[in-house]
Design a protein around this motif. Structure first.
Motif, short mmCIF file in Angstrom:
data_model
loop_
_atom_site.label_atom_id
_atom_site.label_comp_id
_atom_site.label_asym_id
_atom_site.label_seq_id
_atom_site.Cartn_x
_atom_site.Cartn_y
_atom_site.Cartn_z
N ASN A 1 0.87 -1.15 0.11
CA ASN A 1 -0.10 -0.24 -0.04
C ASN A 1 0.94 1.16 0.12
O ASN A 1 0.43 2.48 -0.27
N TYR B 1 -0.02 5.65 -0.65
CA TYR B 1 -0.04 6.48 0.53
C TYR B 1 1.16 6.91 1.18
O TYR B 1 2.14 6.33 0.93
N GLN C 1 0.94 8.11 6.50
CA GLN C 1 -0.18 7.46 6.50
C GLN C 1 0.12 5.87 6.68
O GLN C 1 -0.62 5.27 7.32
N SER D 1 -9.07 0.43 -0.59
CA SER D 1 -7.90 1.19 -0.64
C SER D 1 -7.76 1.51 -2.01
O SER D 1 -8.32 0.89 -3.05
N PHE E 1 -7.47 9.64 5.10
CA PHE E 1 -7.14 8.50 3.91
C PHE E 1 -8.11 8.49 2.85
O PHE E 1 -9.59 8.63 3.29
#
Ligand SMILES: CC(C)(COP(=O)(O)OP(=O)(O)OC[C@H]1O[C@@H](n2cnc3c(N)ncnc32)[C@H](O)[C@@H]1OP(=O)(O)O)[C@@H](O)C(=O)NCCC(=O)NCCS
Length: 157
Positions: free
Chosen positions: A30, A34, A38, A121, A148
């Motif tokens: 991820n 991000y 985060q 996400s 987010f």
């Protein structure tokens, strides 16, 4: 191509492996979508042991295993809400999530629902898109003072 993959319900003994996958996958996978801050905040969710114990106890919580190593997991909340889907960083793009998702979708149907929902996400959106999920909306979620971006998605089964 993976062959001997096994799926079973998680037990409390799986907790260390599950939280390690959560932490490591967020940091390794991820992290491309991000910020560093985060990723630090999100992956620290692995340390909330009581939350994970409750998830294993209360939700339909599945793990995928290869040679007795957990390589992915997913859990379903309130019958039709897919609350988590994570694949081990070293086992990405080997259809593990697709297989977990297929089982979860069958479970949702068995639970009497005709729609499965999730919030996913930015990283996972192409995966859900490839499984014909529709985006209901893009949203901003707050976690420890950080915002987010993610997507609420659904699929009619
Ligand atoms: C999203 C995730 C669960 C997908 O797991 P996976 O086991 O690698 O997915 P699969 O191998 O079953 O993918 C099936 C198809 O989805 C699509 N897909 C999956 N990951 C993709 C990516 N990063 N980019 C584009 N398409 C993707 C592809 O069409 C893929 O088929 P292909 O490999 O033949 O091209 C995994 O990348 C992950 O753990 N991500 C981090 C955690 C996360 O964001 N989870 C979502 C909940 S917030």
């Amino acid at each position: 191509m993976i062959e001997d993959i096994n799926f079973r319900e998680a037990t409390q003994d799986d907790l260390p492996e599950i939280t390690a996958i959560f932490r490591d996958t967020i940091r390794a996978v991820n992290s491309k979508d991000y910020s560093e801050k985060q990723i630090e905040v999100w992956s620290s969710g692995a340390d909330k042991i009581k939350t994970w114990q409750d998830r294993i106890k209360k939700f339909y919580f599945l793990v995928a295993e290869i040679d007795q190593q957990i390589v992915g997991f997913s859990y379903l909340k309130n019958g039709n809400y897919l609350d988590g889907l994570f694949v081990h960083k070293d086992f990405q793009r080997q259809t593990i999530a697709s297989k977990l998702l297929r089982i979860m979708e069958s479970r949702v149907s068995m639970n009497g629902f005709d729609t499965i929902k999730s919030d996913v996400s930015i990283t996972a959106l192409p995966f859900f898109d490839s499984h014909f999920y529709e985006v209901e909306k893009k949203q901003k979620k707050s976690l420890k003072g950080l915002v987010f971006e993610n997507y609420i998605v659904y699929k009619d089964l």
